[in-house]
Design a protein around this motif. Structure first.
Motif, PDB file in Angstrom:
ATOM      1  N   ALA A 244      33.727  42.489  47.179  1.00  0.00           N
ATOM      2  CA  ALA A 244      32.835  42.450  48.341  1.00  0.00           C
ATOM      3  C   ALA A 244      32.324  41.029  48.572  1.00  0.00           C
ATOM      4  O   ALA A 244      32.271  40.547  49.712  1.00  0.00           O
ATOM      5  CB  ALA A 244      31.666  43.412  48.142  1.00  0.00           C
ATOM      6  N   GLU A 245      31.964  40.357  47.491  1.00  0.00           N
ATOM      7  CA  GLU A 245      31.481  38.983  47.628  1.00  0.00           C
ATOM      8  C   GLU A 245      32.606  38.052  48.092  1.00  0.00           C
ATOM      9  O   GLU A 245      32.402  37.177  48.938  1.00  0.00           O
ATOM     10  CB  GLU A 245      30.891  38.499  46.300  1.00  0.00           C
ATOM     11  CG  GLU A 245      30.018  37.288  46.426  1.00  0.00           C
ATOM     12  CD  GLU A 245      29.220  36.984  45.173  1.00  0.00           C
ATOM     13  OE1 GLU A 245      28.550  35.929  45.163  1.00  0.00           O
ATOM     14  OE2 GLU A 245      29.263  37.762  44.205  1.00  0.00           O
ATOM     15  N   CYS A 246      33.804  38.253  47.549  1.00  0.00           N
ATOM     16  CA  CYS A 246      34.951  37.419  47.941  1.00  0.00           C
ATOM     17  C   CYS A 246      35.367  37.688  49.383  1.00  0.00           C
ATOM     18  O   CYS A 246      35.676  36.747  50.137  1.00  0.00           O
ATOM     19  CB  CYS A 246      36.128  37.661  47.005  1.00  0.00           C
ATOM     20  SG  CYS A 246      35.862  37.056  45.320  1.00  0.00           S
ATOM     21  N   GLU A 247      35.380  38.945  49.782  1.00  0.00           N
ATOM     22  CA  GLU A 247      35.762  39.279  51.153  1.00  0.00           C
ATOM     23  C   GLU A 247      34.762  38.725  52.153  1.00  0.00           C
ATOM     24  O   GLU A 247      35.135  38.250  53.235  1.00  0.00           O
ATOM     25  CB  GLU A 247      35.887  40.793  51.297  1.00  0.00           C
ATOM     26  CG  GLU A 247      37.119  41.371  50.599  1.00  0.00           C
ATOM     27  CD  GLU A 247      37.087  42.886  50.474  1.00  0.00           C
ATOM     28  OE1 GLU A 247      38.117  43.452  50.070  1.00  0.00           O
ATOM     29  OE2 GLU A 247      36.033  43.490  50.777  1.00  0.00           O
ATOM     30  N   SER A 248      33.488  38.749  51.806  1.00  0.00           N
ATOM     31  CA  SER A 248      32.473  38.167  52.670  1.00  0.00           C
ATOM     32  C   SER A 248      32.679  36.653  52.791  1.00  0.00           C
ATOM     33  O   SER A 248      32.637  36.087  53.892  1.00  0.00           O
ATOM     34  CB  SER A 248      31.083  38.469  52.109  1.00  0.00           C
ATOM     35  OG  SER A 248      30.081  37.751  52.812  1.00  0.00           O
ATOM     36  N   ALA A 249      32.915  35.997  51.651  1.00  0.00           N
ATOM     37  CA  ALA A 249      33.163  34.552  51.667  1.00  0.00           C
ATOM     38  C   ALA A 249      34.400  34.220  52.485  1.00  0.00           C
ATOM     39  O   ALA A 249      34.439  33.211  53.202  1.00  0.00           O
ATOM     40  CB  ALA A 249      33.308  34.043  50.235  1.00  0.00           C
ATOM     41  N   ASP A 250      35.409  35.070  52.392  1.00  0.00           N
ATOM     42  CA  ASP A 250      36.647  34.894  53.160  1.00  0.00           C
ATOM     43  C   ASP A 250      36.344  34.905  54.656  1.00  0.00           C
ATOM     44  O   ASP A 250      36.795  34.040  55.417  1.00  0.00           O
ATOM     45  CB  ASP A 250      37.610  36.017  52.785  1.00  0.00           C
ATOM     46  CG  ASP A 250      39.034  35.781  53.272  1.00  0.00           C
ATOM     47  OD1 ASP A 250      39.371  34.634  53.643  1.00  0.00           O
ATOM     48  OD2 ASP A 250      39.816  36.740  53.271  1.00  0.00           O
ATOM     49  N   ALA A 251      35.568  35.880  55.097  1.00  0.00           N
ATOM     50  CA  ALA A 251      35.270  36.031  56.521  1.00  0.00           C
ATOM     51  C   ALA A 251      34.351  34.933  57.044  1.00  0.00           C
ATOM     52  O   ALA A 251      34.424  34.557  58.221  1.00  0.00           O
ATOM     53  CB  ALA A 251      34.634  37.405  56.768  1.00  0.00           C
ATOM     54  N   LEU A 252      33.489  34.400  56.180  1.00  0.00           N
ATOM     55  CA  LEU A 252      32.478  33.437  56.618  1.00  0.00           C
ATOM     56  C   LEU A 252      32.947  31.989  56.557  1.00  0.00           C
ATOM     57  O   LEU A 252      32.217  31.086  56.979  1.00  0.00           O
ATOM     58  CB  LEU A 252      31.213  33.598  55.769  1.00  0.00           C
ATOM     59  CG  LEU A 252      30.435  34.893  55.997  1.00  0.00           C
ATOM     60  CD1 LEU A 252      29.346  35.053  54.939  1.00  0.00           C
ATOM     61  CD2 LEU A 252      29.836  34.932  57.396  1.00  0.00           C
TER      62      LEU A 252
ATOM     63  N   ILE B 183      42.021  37.059  36.941  1.00  0.00           N
ATOM     64  CA  ILE B 183      41.006  37.523  37.891  1.00  0.00           C
ATOM     65  C   ILE B 183      41.172  36.807  39.223  1.00  0.00           C
ATOM     66  O   ILE B 183      40.922  37.382  40.296  1.00  0.00           O
ATOM     67  CB  ILE B 183      39.582  37.360  37.317  1.00  0.00           C
ATOM     68  CG1 ILE B 183      38.599  38.268  38.059  1.00  0.00           C
ATOM     69  CG2 ILE B 183      39.116  35.924  37.360  1.00  0.00           C
ATOM     70  CD1 ILE B 183      38.845  39.732  37.884  1.00  0.00           C
ATOM     71  N   ALA B 184      41.644  35.555  39.204  1.00  0.00           N
ATOM     72  CA  ALA B 184      41.918  34.851  40.455  1.00  0.00           C
ATOM     73  C   ALA B 184      43.065  35.514  41.202  1.00  0.00           C
ATOM     74  O   ALA B 184      43.015  35.683  42.432  1.00  0.00           O
ATOM     75  CB  ALA B 184      42.250  33.386  40.167  1.00  0.00           C
ATOM     76  N   GLN B 185      44.098  35.915  40.474  1.00  0.00           N
ATOM     77  CA  GLN B 185      45.233  36.572  41.110  1.00  0.00           C
ATOM     78  C   GLN B 185      44.809  37.897  41.741  1.00  0.00           C
ATOM     79  O   GLN B 185      45.264  38.259  42.830  1.00  0.00           O
ATOM     80  CB  GLN B 185      46.351  36.801  40.095  1.00  0.00           C
ATOM     81  CG  GLN B 185      47.640  37.328  40.706  1.00  0.00           C
ATOM     82  CD  GLN B 185      48.765  37.421  39.687  1.00  0.00           C
ATOM     83  OE1 GLN B 185      48.559  37.249  38.495  1.00  0.00           O
ATOM     84  NE2 GLN B 185      49.970  37.698  40.161  1.00  0.00           N
ATOM     85  N   PHE B 186      43.926  38.614  41.069  1.00  0.00           N
ATOM     86  CA  PHE B 186      43.395  39.869  41.612  1.00  0.00           C
ATOM     87  C   PHE B 186      42.691  39.609  42.939  1.00  0.00           C
ATOM     88  O   PHE B 186      42.896  40.323  43.925  1.00  0.00           O
ATOM     89  CB  PHE B 186      42.436  40.492  40.601  1.00  0.00           C
ATOM     90  CG  PHE B 186      41.735  41.724  41.081  1.00  0.00           C
ATOM     91  CD1 PHE B 186      42.418  42.911  41.257  1.00  0.00           C
ATOM     92  CD2 PHE B 186      40.375  41.706  41.350  1.00  0.00           C
ATOM     93  CE1 PHE B 186      41.762  44.063  41.700  1.00  0.00           C
ATOM     94  CE2 PHE B 186      39.716  42.843  41.787  1.00  0.00           C
ATOM     95  CZ  PHE B 186      40.412  44.023  41.967  1.00  0.00           C
ATOM     96  N   GLY B 187      41.863  38.574  42.987  1.00  0.00           N
ATOM     97  CA  GLY B 187      41.164  38.244  44.226  1.00  0.00           C
ATOM     98  C   GLY B 187      42.102  37.801  45.333  1.00  0.00           C
ATOM     99  O   GLY B 187      41.919  38.160  46.508  1.00  0.00           O
ATOM    100  N   LEU B 188      43.115  37.031  44.990  1.00  0.00           N
ATOM    101  CA  LEU B 188      44.082  36.572  45.985  1.00  0.00           C
ATOM    102  C   LEU B 188      44.791  37.743  46.656  1.00  0.00           C
ATOM    103  O   LEU B 188      45.058  37.726  47.866  1.00  0.00           O
ATOM    104  CB  LEU B 188      45.111  35.655  45.318  1.00  0.00           C
ATOM    105  CG  LEU B 188      44.637  34.239  45.007  1.00  0.00           C
ATOM    106  CD1 LEU B 188      45.553  33.576  43.986  1.00  0.00           C
ATOM    107  CD2 LEU B 188      44.569  33.408  46.286  1.00  0.00           C
ATOM    108  N   ALA B 189      45.089  38.762  45.873  1.00  0.00           N
ATOM    109  CA  ALA B 189      45.819  39.914  46.406  1.00  0.00           C
ATOM    110  C   ALA B 189      44.984  40.728  47.387  1.00  0.00           C
ATOM    111  O   ALA B 189      45.537  41.481  48.194  1.00  0.00           O
ATOM    112  CB  ALA B 189      46.284  40.810  45.261  1.00  0.00           C
ATOM    113  N   GLU B 190      43.664  40.575  47.330  1.00  0.00           N
ATOM    114  CA  GLU B 190      42.777  41.409  48.137  1.00  0.00           C
ATOM    115  C   GLU B 190      42.132  40.657  49.300  1.00  0.00           C
ATOM    116  O   GLU B 190      41.302  41.229  50.014  1.00  0.00           O
ATOM    117  CB  GLU B 190      41.673  41.997  47.249  1.00  0.00           C
ATOM    118  CG  GLU B 190      42.186  42.895  46.129  1.00  0.00           C
ATOM    119  CD  GLU B 190      42.812  44.175  46.637  1.00  0.00           C
ATOM    120  OE1 GLU B 190      42.420  44.642  47.725  1.00  0.00           O
ATOM    121  OE2 GLU B 190      43.709  44.712  45.964  1.00  0.00           O
ATOM    122  N   THR B 191      42.477  39.392  49.504  1.00  0.00           N
ATOM    123  CA  THR B 191      41.891  38.591  50.585  1.00  0.00           C
ATOM    124  C   THR B 191      42.996  37.951  51.406  1.00  0.00           C
ATOM    125  O   THR B 191      44.158  37.900  50.995  1.00  0.00           O
ATOM    126  CB  THR B 191      40.953  37.509  50.025  1.00  0.00           C
ATOM    127  OG1 THR B 191      41.643  36.766  48.999  1.00  0.00           O
ATOM    128  CG2 THR B 191      39.693  38.121  49.420  1.00  0.00           C
TER     129      THR B 191
END
Length: 346
Positions: free
Chosen positions: A26-34, A63-71
């Motif tokens: 949720a924090e990463c997706e928000s940062a992605d959009a902003l 954990i970085a790869q996990f975030g990359l896959a979801e943004t």
């Protein structure tokens, strides 16, 4: 100047630490959009009297790869991989694979580490860190440039650095170095940039930046700096102080108990007033160190740091595993994006 986040994958439920991958995303997706640039997360390998109960991620690259896959757009960085503990070929090959999967969206950031618990797991002495960092980075750079490299008999590792697989293309990952000591920032010049730690005051960072720039000049390289800061933002300075206060104070008391060498009178005159960790107050640790205040205060502090340190990136940590909550961090991101980032755009 770019803005990035450092976050957590752990929360507290019923008084116990638990994985919170939904909150992390949720924090990463928000940062992605902003429009934030990177999301950072570090790692811990040990668990014991030195590390306490704060570490949980055992592999920063995973954990970085996990975030990359979801943004979609947000870039990710390890913050940091504990390079002295691993064979550098493994580290850079893993990073190269991630970068090939998500071209241009991954940065490998390595560091020396400082907790005995992490090193005990691998049977490595803390005194070996400078040699392992320097030789590890030299091997990593050889892999990226395609130059032949063989470890010497007296090196910490054996073997050779293989060529990159041409199937992955020509793109190689950036490699930055996190450091907060005199020796560390000189070694950081071997990388593409230097990430500061959150603990150092502005005065200490200015000293370290001078050493880093001198070393870059010797190597014919352009210095690049990313500043990591504990952060809280709110409509007023008092409200922002209330958001982060107890959590940042908890962390700096831990740093003090661990015996970190950066609380020195030369950089921290107040340290002579402190007899124990319990004597440390918010007035001590917020001064010239944390990014806490209203949007106007943030802009004022960032302008000062820009003048002194000339960073290209600011990494803000808006929450820890034990607080403030996810909603507060997301609200903070919104305020940073709408009221601070536009001032530094372009």
């Amino acid at each position: 100047m770019k803005f990035s986040i450092s976050t957590t994958v752990v929360g507290v439920q019923d008084g116990e630490r638990r994985w919170d991958l939904d909150g992390y995303l949720a924090e990463c997706e928000s940062a992605d959009a902003l429009g934030f640039e990177y999301a950072y997360k570090g790692e811990r390998r040990g668990h014991g009297p030195h590390s306490g109960t704060h570490g949980v991620v055992n592999n920063a690259q995973l954990i970085a790869q996990f975030g990359l896959a979801e943004t979609e757009r947000l870039k990710f960085a390890s913050g940091v991989v504990l390079l002295p503990l691993y064979h550098p070929v493994t580290v850079i090959q893993d990073a190269a694979m991630i970068n090939a999967m998500y071209p241009g969206r991954y940065r490998l950031t390595v560091g020396a580490g400082y907790l005995q618990d992490d090193f005990d797991v691998y049977g490595v002495d803390l005194s070996e860190r400078p040699v392992r960092m320097r030789r590890g980075l030299e091997a990593i750079n050889a892999f990226r440039s395609g130059e032949p490299f063989r470890f010497a008999e007296d090196d910490p590792w054996r073997g050779t650095v293989p060529p990159r697989d041409p199937a992955m293309g020509d793109l190689v990952p950036e490699v930055w170095v996190g450091a907060w000591s005199d020796v560390g920032v000189k070694i950081a010049a071997l990388g593409d940039g230097w990430e500061t730690g959150p603990i150092s005051s502005t005065a200490h960072l200015s000293h370290l930046a001078g050493l880093y720039r001198e070393e870059c000049a010797k190597l014919g390289k352009t210095p690049r700096i990313a500043i990591l800061r504990e952060a809280a933002i709110a409509p007023t300075d008092e409200a922002a102080r209330g958001v982060l206060g107890e959590y940042i104070l908890d962390y700096h008391r831990i740093y003090y108990r661990r015996g970190n060498a950066y609380y020195k009178p030369k950089w921290e005159p107040w340290i002579e007033e402190v007899g124990s960790a319990d004597d440390i107050t918010l007035d001590h640790v917020l001064r010239n160190r944390a990014l806490v205040g209203s949007p106007a205060t943030w802009i004022e502090m960032l302008e000062e740091w820009k003048e002194i340190l000339d960073p290209e990136e600011i990494i803000v940590r808006l929450r820890y595993f034990h607080g403030p909550g996810l909603d507060t961090a997301l609200e903070g991101q919104q305020m940073v994006a709408s009221e601070v980032m536009p001032h530094f755009a372009g």
